[in-house]
Design a protein around this motif. Structure first.
Motif, PDB file in Angstrom:
ATOM      1  N   ARG A 160      23.163  25.061  60.198  1.00 13.95           N
ATOM      2  CA  ARG A 160      23.256  25.850  61.426  1.00 13.95           C
ATOM      3  C   ARG A 160      24.510  26.720  61.416  1.00 13.95           C
ATOM      4  O   ARG A 160      24.472  27.900  61.785  1.00 13.95           O
ATOM      5  CB  ARG A 160      23.267  24.940  62.653  1.00 13.95           C
ATOM      6  CG  ARG A 160      23.643  25.688  63.949  1.00 13.95           C
ATOM      7  CD  ARG A 160      23.578  24.830  65.162  1.00 13.95           C
ATOM      8  NE  ARG A 160      22.197  24.573  65.552  1.00 13.95           N
ATOM      9  CZ  ARG A 160      21.445  25.435  66.239  1.00 13.95           C
ATOM     10  NH1 ARG A 160      21.934  26.617  66.587  1.00 13.95           N
ATOM     11  NH2 ARG A 160      20.226  25.133  66.564  1.00 13.95           N
ATOM     12  N   LEU A 162      26.133  28.003  59.035  1.00 16.42           N
ATOM     13  CA  LEU A 162      26.055  29.130  58.096  1.00 16.42           C
ATOM     14  C   LEU A 162      24.810  29.981  58.314  1.00 16.42           C
ATOM     15  O   LEU A 162      24.583  30.944  57.585  1.00 16.42           O
ATOM     16  CB  LEU A 162      26.082  28.607  56.656  1.00 16.42           C
ATOM     17  CG  LEU A 162      27.469  28.209  56.126  1.00 16.42           C
ATOM     18  CD1 LEU A 162      27.346  27.571  54.750  1.00 16.42           C
ATOM     19  CD2 LEU A 162      28.406  29.410  56.059  1.00 16.42           C
ATOM     20  N   GLY A 163      23.998  29.629  59.289  1.00 17.05           N
ATOM     21  CA  GLY A 163      22.804  30.421  59.583  1.00 17.05           C
ATOM     22  C   GLY A 163      21.730  30.315  58.521  1.00 17.05           C
ATOM     23  O   GLY A 163      20.986  31.263  58.296  1.00 17.05           O
ATOM     24  N   SER A 165      18.281  29.373  57.264  1.00 15.87           N
ATOM     25  CA  SER A 165      16.964  29.084  57.828  1.00 15.87           C
ATOM     26  C   SER A 165      15.932  28.752  56.750  1.00 15.87           C
ATOM     27  O   SER A 165      14.905  28.135  57.034  1.00 15.87           O
ATOM     28  CB  SER A 165      16.470  30.280  58.651  1.00 15.87           C
ATOM     29  OG  SER A 165      16.456  31.462  57.868  1.00 15.87           O
ATOM     30  N   GLY A 337      25.687  30.811  63.513  1.00 13.57           N
ATOM     31  CA  GLY A 337      25.504  30.920  62.064  1.00 13.57           C
ATOM     32  C   GLY A 337      26.302  32.035  61.432  1.00 13.57           C
ATOM     33  O   GLY A 337      25.976  32.510  60.344  1.00 13.57           O
TER      34      GLY A 337
END
Length: 379
Positions: A160, A162-163, A165, A337
């Motif tokens: 989360r 560092l974003g 997905s 993120g």
């Protein structure tokens, strides 16, 4: 009228296309199935994907099309995607492991040039994960090749922050980690559904960490950061066993109670024979907007106390690397993120974190120790 492009020209263009996950040219990875060039300049390229349903297939198709379109004389590009056979995937594994078919932890090898830092804390809530992701982002922005292992199995939060997905891609028994902000990341959270808790005991924790280090293809990293759980439990011991050369970064707050516990976390190195690279004091002070006055919400001097205490107990200099002020944007960046060192690089907190990162690693190592893939020319 332009001449028809040659196969050599098209292959040279394909050599500029990198696999988004492995970060190596698709020509080196034997991903080019074939090239057909028509008299009218239209080019058909066959590409092998590592696995069916590869999450990066759209990116690969786009990059191949753009690269080949730049070749003089090309009028149209079509890309056909296929999937590697089991034998091809096994051959790819062996190639990525440097000719070794068996799993190994590359960072534990004597000739490894990767600096490994285990980011530890005595207790939770001191911002250890925030410090980890911002150091990683700062190092990557400086040109270093960086990986992060979210070793906080129970409290994983790095994806989360560092974003990240995307999910990891599995090639046989090798795992290709997703990338965010040019940082390779692996976390147990990528293998669980939703927000399910991880309920494991010591042996399972050790095995998970071992897989993160040996099954994941990290490539040629300059720095590997490991976000450890708080305290001196199973993971801290496993890190010492699996990566005895890893250095410890201790994160604390200025509060006396937190400092005492943090000193215990760092002192484990006396038993594991690891080096403590230094102490980072987080949430050191708060500066209200429009003011220059520092407010010490959690007291003062905790980081210096930890550094001096570890210096005495370990018999080696343990420096205080930096004092990171309390900044709401540091928390917001973790939720969104986007690390603070990237979103607001001019803030005081970001500048301190960048300085710590720079002092830890220095300049990128350039070509030192890298495989260039050069072979003697035939005569």
């Amino acid at each position: 009228m332009s001449s028809t492009p040659t196969t050599e020209q098209v292959n040279a263009a394909l050599a500029t296309v990198q696999d988004p996950e492995i970060r190596r040219p698709i020509t080196d990875l034997d991903m080019v199935k074939g090239v057909d060039i028509a008299d009218d300049g239209s080019v058909h390229v066959g590409i092998f994907l590592t696995v069916a349903g590869c999450p990066m297939k759209g990116r690969i198709e786009k990059d191949v099309t753009e690269a080949v379109s730049k070749v003089a004389g090309v009028t149209r590009v079509s890309v056909e995607l296929d999937v590697m056979s089991e034998d091809q995937r096994k051959a790819l594994q062996t190639k990525l492991r440097g000719g070794q078919a068996e799993k190994e932890i590359p960072f534990a090898k004597p000739n490894s040039l990767t600096k490994v830092y285990a980011v530890a804390s005595g207790k939770g809530g001191v911002g250890k994960s925030s410090v980890t992701v911002n150091l990683a982002a700062a190092l990557a922005a400086q040109g270093h090749k960086v990986g992060v292992v979210d070793a906080d199995i129970y409290g994983h939060s790095v994806p989360r922050m560092l974003g990240v997905s995307d999910r990891p891609t599995k090639v046989e028994d090798m795992i290709l980690p997703p990338t965010a902000h040019d940082i390779k990341v692996i976390s147990v959270g990528m293998f669980t559904q939703g927000n399910q808790p991880v309920v494991w005991r010591g042996p399972m924790l050790h095995r998970a960490l071992q897989q993160f280090l040996s099954d994941v293809f990290w490539g040629d990293l300059d720095v590997l950061l490991m976000d450890l759980p708080p305290g001196t439990g199973d993971i801290a011991i496993s890190v010492a066993q699996l990566l005895p050369g890893a250095e410890i970064l201790v994160v604390t707050t200025p509060q006396q109670a937190a400092a005492e516990v943090a000193e215990r976390a760092g002192a484990i190195s006396a038993q594991t024979h690891q080096r403590v690279a230094g102490v980072i004091e987080n949430m050191s002070y708060f500066v209200a907007p429009g003011s220059d006055e520092r407010t010490y919400l959690f007291g003062e001097g905790g980081g210096q106390i930890v550094a001096e205490g570890l210096t005495r107990s370990l018999g080696a200099e343990v420096p205080l690397l930096g004092r990171v002020p309390l900044d709401m944007r540091l928390r917001e960046g973790g939720d969104d993120g986007m690390p603070l060192v990237l979103s607001d690089p001019d803030t005081e907190a970001a500048q301190v974190l960048r300085t710590v990162a720079d002092n830890l690693v220095g300049k990128p190592r350039g070509l030192s120790g890298m495989q260039l893939g050069i072979s003697p020319a035939r005569r």
